[in-house]
Write a protein that holds these residues in place. Structure first.
Motif, short mmCIF file in Angstrom:
data_model
loop_
_atom_site.label_atom_id
_atom_site.label_comp_id
_atom_site.label_asym_id
_atom_site.label_seq_id
_atom_site.Cartn_x
_atom_site.Cartn_y
_atom_site.Cartn_z
N ASP A 105 0.78 48.82 -29.39
CA ASP A 105 1.93 48.30 -30.12
C ASP A 105 3.24 48.63 -29.41
O ASP A 105 4.14 47.79 -29.32
CB ASP A 105 1.95 48.84 -31.55
N GLU A 106 3.35 49.84 -28.89
CA GLU A 106 4.57 50.23 -28.18
C GLU A 106 4.72 49.45 -26.87
O GLU A 106 5.81 49.01 -26.52
CB GLU A 106 4.58 51.74 -27.90
N ILE A 108 3.62 46.49 -26.26
CA ILE A 108 4.02 45.13 -26.63
C ILE A 108 5.50 45.09 -27.00
O ILE A 108 6.22 44.17 -26.61
CB ILE A 108 3.13 44.60 -27.78
N ARG A 109 5.97 46.12 -27.72
CA ARG A 109 7.40 46.18 -28.07
C ARG A 109 8.26 46.23 -26.81
O ARG A 109 9.31 45.58 -26.72
CB ARG A 109 7.68 47.39 -28.96
N LEU A 111 7.48 45.05 -23.79
CA LEU A 111 7.45 43.71 -23.18
C LEU A 111 8.36 42.73 -23.90
O LEU A 111 9.10 41.97 -23.27
CB LEU A 111 6.02 43.15 -23.15
N ARG A 112 8.32 42.77 -25.22
CA ARG A 112 9.18 41.87 -26.00
C ARG A 112 10.65 42.18 -25.78
O ARG A 112 11.48 41.27 -25.69
CB ARG A 112 8.84 41.96 -27.48
N ALA A 113 10.97 43.45 -25.67
CA ALA A 113 12.36 43.85 -25.48
C ALA A 113 12.92 43.40 -24.14
O ALA A 113 14.07 43.01 -24.04
CB ALA A 113 12.49 45.36 -25.63
N TRP A 115 11.59 40.89 -22.25
CA TRP A 115 11.19 39.51 -21.95
C TRP A 115 12.40 38.61 -21.69
O TRP A 115 12.36 37.77 -20.80
CB TRP A 115 10.36 38.95 -23.11
N SER A 116 13.46 38.76 -22.42
CA SER A 116 14.60 37.86 -22.28
C SER A 116 15.55 38.23 -21.15
O SER A 116 16.52 37.54 -20.90
CB SER A 116 15.38 37.79 -23.60
N ASP A 117 15.27 39.34 -20.46
CA ASP A 117 16.13 39.77 -19.34
C ASP A 117 16.11 38.76 -18.22
O ASP A 117 15.27 38.03 -17.93
CB ASP A 117 15.69 41.14 -18.80
#
Length: 117
Positions: A105-106, A108-109, A111-113, A115-117
């Motif tokens: 879970d961490e 994935i968090r 990666l999501r954080a 991802w928009s960079d």
């Protein structure tokens, strides 16, 4: 085909679908590869045939699998593996996460954080 079901609370159908998708994206199940019959996989997993049939039908509706009478269920022609570089990076993330005690879970968090960079 290696599928392992757990008692995580996730429905068995979802677990089967997710693992088949994973086998396809990692290239273990290439396009055109024949899958076990519903009865065969159900027996291997110790679940009702309807559970496997539901998973196969859902993946077929997504275009991941193709079923034909007489030729069985196969990986769809348009299903594709994840590029090798992405898969290698994912494996590196897995190794680093396990080494440093970071759970899924961490990871994935993270990666999501970014991802928009």
């Amino acid at each position: 085909m290696k599928i392992t079901l757990t008692e995580t609370g996730a429905p068995l159908v979802d677990q089967i679908q997710d693992q088949i998708r994973g086998l396809i994206t990692t290239g273990i199940l290439p396009a055109g590869q024949r899958l076990p019959s519903v009865r065969q996989l159900a027996g291997d997993l110790g679940v009702a045939p309807g559970t496997v049939a539901k998973a196969y039908k859902s993946l077929e509706a997504e275009g991941v699998l193709v079923s034909r009478i007489g030729s069985g269920t196969r990986v769809g022609a348009h299903a594709s593996a994840t590029p090798r570089d992405v898969l290698a990076a994912a494996r590196a993330l897995l190794a680093a996460s396990k080494r440093d005690g970071v759970d899924l879970d961490e990871a994935i968090r993270v990666l999501r954080a970014i991802w928009s960079d």
